[in-house]
Design a protein around this motif. Structure first.
Motif, mmCIF file in Angstrom:
data_model
loop_
_atom_site.group_PDB
_atom_site.id
_atom_site.type_symbol
_atom_site.label_atom_id
_atom_site.label_comp_id
_atom_site.label_asym_id
_atom_site.label_seq_id
_atom_site.Cartn_x
_atom_site.Cartn_y
_atom_site.Cartn_z
ATOM 1 N N SER A 110 12.188 8.495 -1.893
ATOM 2 C CA SER A 110 11.296 7.797 -0.970
ATOM 3 C C SER A 110 10.632 6.594 -1.634
ATOM 4 O O SER A 110 10.470 5.541 -1.012
ATOM 5 N N THR A 111 10.262 6.727 -2.905
ATOM 6 C CA THR A 111 9.669 5.607 -3.622
ATOM 7 C C THR A 111 10.675 4.469 -3.782
ATOM 8 O O THR A 111 10.345 3.298 -3.571
ATOM 9 N N ILE A 112 11.904 4.808 -4.126
ATOM 10 C CA ILE A 112 12.947 3.798 -4.263
ATOM 11 C C ILE A 112 13.227 3.121 -2.926
ATOM 12 O O ILE A 112 13.343 1.893 -2.850
ATOM 13 N N LEU A 113 13.331 3.906 -1.855
ATOM 14 C CA LEU A 113 13.586 3.328 -0.537
ATOM 15 C C LEU A 113 12.454 2.420 -0.083
ATOM 16 O O LEU A 113 12.696 1.377 0.536
ATOM 17 N N CYS A 114 11.223 2.784 -0.398
ATOM 18 C CA CYS A 114 10.088 1.948 -0.022
ATOM 19 C C CYS A 114 10.132 0.614 -0.761
ATOM 20 O O CYS A 114 9.871 -0.441 -0.167
ATOM 21 N N CYS A 115 10.468 0.650 -2.038
ATOM 22 C CA CYS A 115 10.572 -0.602 -2.804
ATOM 23 C C CYS A 115 11.733 -1.457 -2.297
ATOM 24 O O CYS A 115 11.607 -2.687 -2.203
ATOM 25 N N ILE A 116 12.851 -0.831 -1.955
ATOM 26 C CA ILE A 116 13.983 -1.568 -1.390
ATOM 27 C C ILE A 116 13.604 -2.182 -0.051
ATOM 28 O O ILE A 116 13.962 -3.327 0.235
ATOM 29 N N ALA A 117 12.884 -1.437 0.771
ATOM 30 C CA ALA A 117 12.454 -1.960 2.070
ATOM 31 C C ALA A 117 11.559 -3.182 1.896
ATOM 32 O O ALA A 117 11.690 -4.161 2.644
ATOM 33 N N PHE A 118 10.658 -3.158 0.928
ATOM 34 C CA PHE A 118 9.803 -4.313 0.684
ATOM 35 C C PHE A 118 10.618 -5.510 0.204
ATOM 36 O O PHE A 118 10.394 -6.640 0.644
ATOM 37 N N ALA A 165 9.912 16.226 1.523
ATOM 38 C CA ALA A 165 9.322 16.702 0.264
ATOM 39 C C ALA A 165 8.053 17.493 0.516
ATOM 40 O O ALA A 165 7.845 18.563 -0.071
ATOM 41 N N ALA A 166 7.201 16.995 1.382
ATOM 42 C CA ALA A 166 5.959 17.714 1.691
ATOM 43 C C ALA A 166 6.244 19.045 2.378
ATOM 44 O O ALA A 166 5.563 20.043 2.114
ATOM 45 N N SER A 167 7.238 19.077 3.229
ATOM 46 C CA SER A 167 7.593 20.329 3.915
ATOM 47 C C SER A 167 8.128 21.362 2.942
ATOM 48 O O SER A 167 7.750 22.541 2.998
ATOM 49 N N ILE A 168 8.998 20.951 2.046
ATOM 50 C CA ILE A 168 9.540 21.884 1.049
ATOM 51 C C ILE A 168 8.429 22.387 0.137
ATOM 52 O O ILE A 168 8.322 23.586 -0.144
ATOM 53 N N TYR A 169 7.578 21.478 -0.331
ATOM 54 C CA TYR A 169 6.506 21.866 -1.236
ATOM 55 C C TYR A 169 5.526 22.810 -0.543
ATOM 56 O O TYR A 169 5.089 23.801 -1.139
ATOM 57 N N ILE A 177 14.268 0.428 9.373
ATOM 58 C CA ILE A 177 15.108 1.625 9.234
ATOM 59 C C ILE A 177 14.961 2.207 7.829
ATOM 60 O O ILE A 177 14.807 3.429 7.659
ATOM 61 N N ILE A 178 14.973 1.351 6.812
ATOM 62 C CA ILE A 178 14.837 1.838 5.440
ATOM 63 C C ILE A 178 13.442 2.418 5.211
ATOM 64 O O ILE A 178 13.276 3.449 4.553
ATOM 65 N N GLN A 179 12.420 1.791 5.778
ATOM 66 C CA GLN A 179 11.054 2.320 5.645
ATOM 67 C C GLN A 179 10.926 3.666 6.354
ATOM 68 O O GLN A 179 10.251 4.575 5.847
ATOM 69 N N LEU A 180 11.567 3.825 7.504
ATOM 70 C CA LEU A 180 11.542 5.119 8.197
ATOM 71 C C LEU A 180 12.284 6.190 7.408
ATOM 72 O O LEU A 180 11.878 7.363 7.410
ATOM 73 N N MET A 181 13.356 5.815 6.717
ATOM 74 C CA MET A 181 14.048 6.779 5.855
ATOM 75 C C MET A 181 13.152 7.209 4.696
ATOM 76 O O MET A 181 13.153 8.385 4.312
ATOM 77 N N ALA A 182 12.363 6.278 4.157
ATOM 78 C CA ALA A 182 11.412 6.631 3.102
ATOM 79 C C ALA A 182 10.361 7.603 3.630
ATOM 80 O O ALA A 182 10.007 8.574 2.955
ATOM 81 N N CYS A 183 9.881 7.345 4.838
ATOM 82 C CA CYS A 183 8.899 8.256 5.448
ATOM 83 C C CYS A 183 9.502 9.634 5.686
ATOM 84 O O CYS A 183 8.837 10.655 5.484
ATOM 85 N N LEU A 184 10.747 9.671 6.106
ATOM 86 C CA LEU A 184 11.425 10.947 6.322
ATOM 87 C C LEU A 184 11.563 11.721 5.013
ATOM 88 O O LEU A 184 11.359 12.938 4.985
ATOM 89 N N THR A 225 0.825 -1.213 0.000
ATOM 90 C CA THR A 225 0.000 0.000 0.000
ATOM 91 C C THR A 225 0.856 1.258 0.000
ATOM 92 O O THR A 225 0.580 2.201 -0.756
ATOM 93 N N SER A 226 1.883 1.281 0.827
ATOM 94 C CA SER A 226 2.732 2.473 0.876
ATOM 95 C C SER A 226 3.492 2.669 -0.431
ATOM 96 O O SER A 226 3.636 3.804 -0.899
ATOM 97 N N ALA A 227 3.953 1.600 -1.050
ATOM 98 C CA ALA A 227 4.631 1.735 -2.339
ATOM 99 C C ALA A 227 3.661 2.238 -3.412
ATOM 100 O O ALA A 227 4.007 3.117 -4.207
ATOM 101 N N ALA A 228 2.447 1.705 -3.428
ATOM 102 C CA ALA A 228 1.454 2.165 -4.406
ATOM 103 C C ALA A 228 1.108 3.638 -4.195
ATOM 104 O O ALA A 228 1.029 4.407 -5.164
#
Length: 120
Positions: free
Chosen positions: A71-79, A112-116, A100-107, A14-17
Motif C-alpha cells: 500500500s505504501t508503494i502504491l501510494c507513492c506510485i499514485a503520487f 492489512a487492518a482486517s487481517i491484523y 485507481i492506483i490510490q484505491l488499490m492502496a486503500c484496499l 498526507t496519505s503517503a506520510a
C-alpha cells in the motif's frame, strides 16, 4: 481549479506520510507490559523479538507486513503518476489511473487492518 489540485497534492502527501508512519511505527498493539507491531513484539520494553518465519503463530503478520508495504508503494506510485499526469494530460481530462492506483492502496490498507484485527 488550483485549489482543488492543491488539496489533491496535500492528500497524496498526507496519505503517503501516514502510510510510512503506520508501517514503521511500533505501537499497533500496546498493553501494560508489552507493545507489538507487525515487525516485532517487545515485553518489558527491553526484550524485543523480531517476527520472522520461526514464529508460526504469527505467520499471518507477514501478510500484514506485505500488504502495508504494498500500500505504501502504491501510494507513492499514485503520487508520482499524478504529478506526471498533471503536466501531460490535456485540460479537462481526468486522473483515472491515479485514482485507481490510490484505491488499490486503500484496499491494501483495509486488507492489512482486517487481517491484523482478526488475528490479534
Amino acid at each position: 481549479m488550483l485549489v482543488l489540485l492543491a488539496f489533491i497534492i496535500a492528500f497524496h502527501i498526507t496519505s503517503a506520510a501516514l502510510l510510512f508512519i503506520a508501517t514503521i511505527d511500533n505501537a499497533w498493539w500496546v498493553g501494560d507490559e508489552f507493545f507489538a507491531d507487525v515487525w516485532r513484539i517487545c515485553t518489558n520494553n527491553t526484550n524485543c523479538t523480531v517476527i520472522n518465519d520461526s514464529f508460526q503463530e504469527y505467520s499471518t503478520l507477514q501478510a500484514v507486513q506485505a500488504t502495508m508495504i504494498l500500500s505504501t508503494i502504491l501510494c507513492c506510485i499514485a503520487f508520482f503518476i499524478f504529478v506526471l499526469q498533471l503536466f501531460r494530460l490535456k485540460q479537462g481530462e481526468r486522473f483515472v489511473l491515479t485514482s485507481i492506483i490510490q484505491l488499490m492502496a486503500c484496499l491494501c490498507v483495509m486488507i492489512a487492518a482486517s487481517i491484523y484485527t482478526d488475528r490479534q
